[in-house]
Scaffold this motif. Structure first.
Motif, PDB file in Angstrom:
ATOM      1  N   ASP A  49      -6.324  -3.747   1.818  1.00 58.53           N
ATOM      2  CA  ASP A  49      -6.084  -2.597   2.706  1.00 58.53           C
ATOM      3  C   ASP A  49      -4.856  -2.827   3.579  1.00 58.53           C
ATOM      4  O   ASP A  49      -4.036  -1.928   3.763  1.00 58.53           O
ATOM      5  CB  ASP A  49      -7.310  -2.326   3.587  1.00 58.53           C
ATOM      6  N   ASN A  50      -4.729  -4.023   4.112  1.00 58.62           N
ATOM      7  CA  ASN A  50      -3.570  -4.331   4.956  1.00 58.62           C
ATOM      8  C   ASN A  50      -2.295  -4.410   4.128  1.00 58.62           C
ATOM      9  O   ASN A  50      -1.233  -3.972   4.587  1.00 58.62           O
ATOM     10  CB  ASN A  50      -3.796  -5.624   5.735  1.00 58.62           C
ATOM     11  N   ALA A  51      -2.398  -4.957   2.942  1.00 58.69           N
ATOM     12  CA  ALA A  51      -1.218  -5.063   2.070  1.00 58.69           C
ATOM     13  C   ALA A  51      -0.705  -3.676   1.694  1.00 58.69           C
ATOM     14  O   ALA A  51       0.506  -3.470   1.601  1.00 58.69           O
ATOM     15  CB  ALA A  51      -1.553  -5.869   0.821  1.00 58.69           C
ATOM     16  N   LYS A  52      -1.618  -2.733   1.497  1.00 59.98           N
ATOM     17  CA  LYS A  52      -1.208  -1.359   1.153  1.00 59.98           C
ATOM     18  C   LYS A  52      -0.333  -0.764   2.244  1.00 59.98           C
ATOM     19  O   LYS A  52       0.584  -0.012   1.959  1.00 59.98           O
ATOM     20  CB  LYS A  52      -2.438  -0.478   0.930  1.00 59.98           C
ATOM     21  N   GLU A  53      -0.628  -1.115   3.497  1.00 51.21           N
ATOM     22  CA  GLU A  53       0.147  -0.582   4.623  1.00 51.21           C
ATOM     23  C   GLU A  53       1.448  -1.349   4.832  1.00 51.21           C
ATOM     24  O   GLU A  53       2.471  -0.757   5.151  1.00 51.21           O
ATOM     25  CB  GLU A  53      -0.686  -0.656   5.905  1.00 51.21           C
ATOM     26  N   ILE A  54       1.391  -2.654   4.676  1.00 51.25           N
ATOM     27  CA  ILE A  54       2.532  -3.502   5.025  1.00 51.25           C
ATOM     28  C   ILE A  54       3.494  -3.702   3.859  1.00 51.25           C
ATOM     29  O   ILE A  54       4.708  -3.551   4.020  1.00 51.25           O
ATOM     30  CB  ILE A  54       2.046  -4.864   5.552  1.00 51.25           C
TER      31      ILE A  54
END
Length: 85
Positions: A49-54
């Motif tokens: 989830d964080n990788a999708k944003e960053i």
């Protein structure tokens, strides 16, 4: 007869490739992935989830890197610590 150095290297290389192929088969097997504990799956989801944003282009590398570095490598380095002989 004694094996030549080149023969030993060839034999070892073939053996190593066999082990590596088997390891890749095991860690990419859908049934094995389903057996990952829910807590680890939750960490992977959080990472994804964080990788999708960053950095969405590195999603697979980040989640895969976590699994390899935190789960697979320790077992490979010290299998006896995990009850594997």
């Amino acid at each position: 007869t004694r094996e030549s150095s080149a023969d030993k290297r060839a034999k070892n290389r073939k053996e190593l490739l066999g082990y590596t192929e088997r390891l890749v088969e095991l860690i990419t097997d859908a049934k094995k992935i389903e057996e990952i504990p829910p807590e680890i799956r939750l960490i992977c989801k959080f990472t994804a989830d964080n990788a999708k944003e960053i950095c969405p282009e590195n999603l697979n590398q980040l989640v895969g890197g976590y699994l390899i570095l935190r789960l697979i490598n320790p077992v490979l380095v010290a299998p006896e610590a995990y009850g594997i002989s």
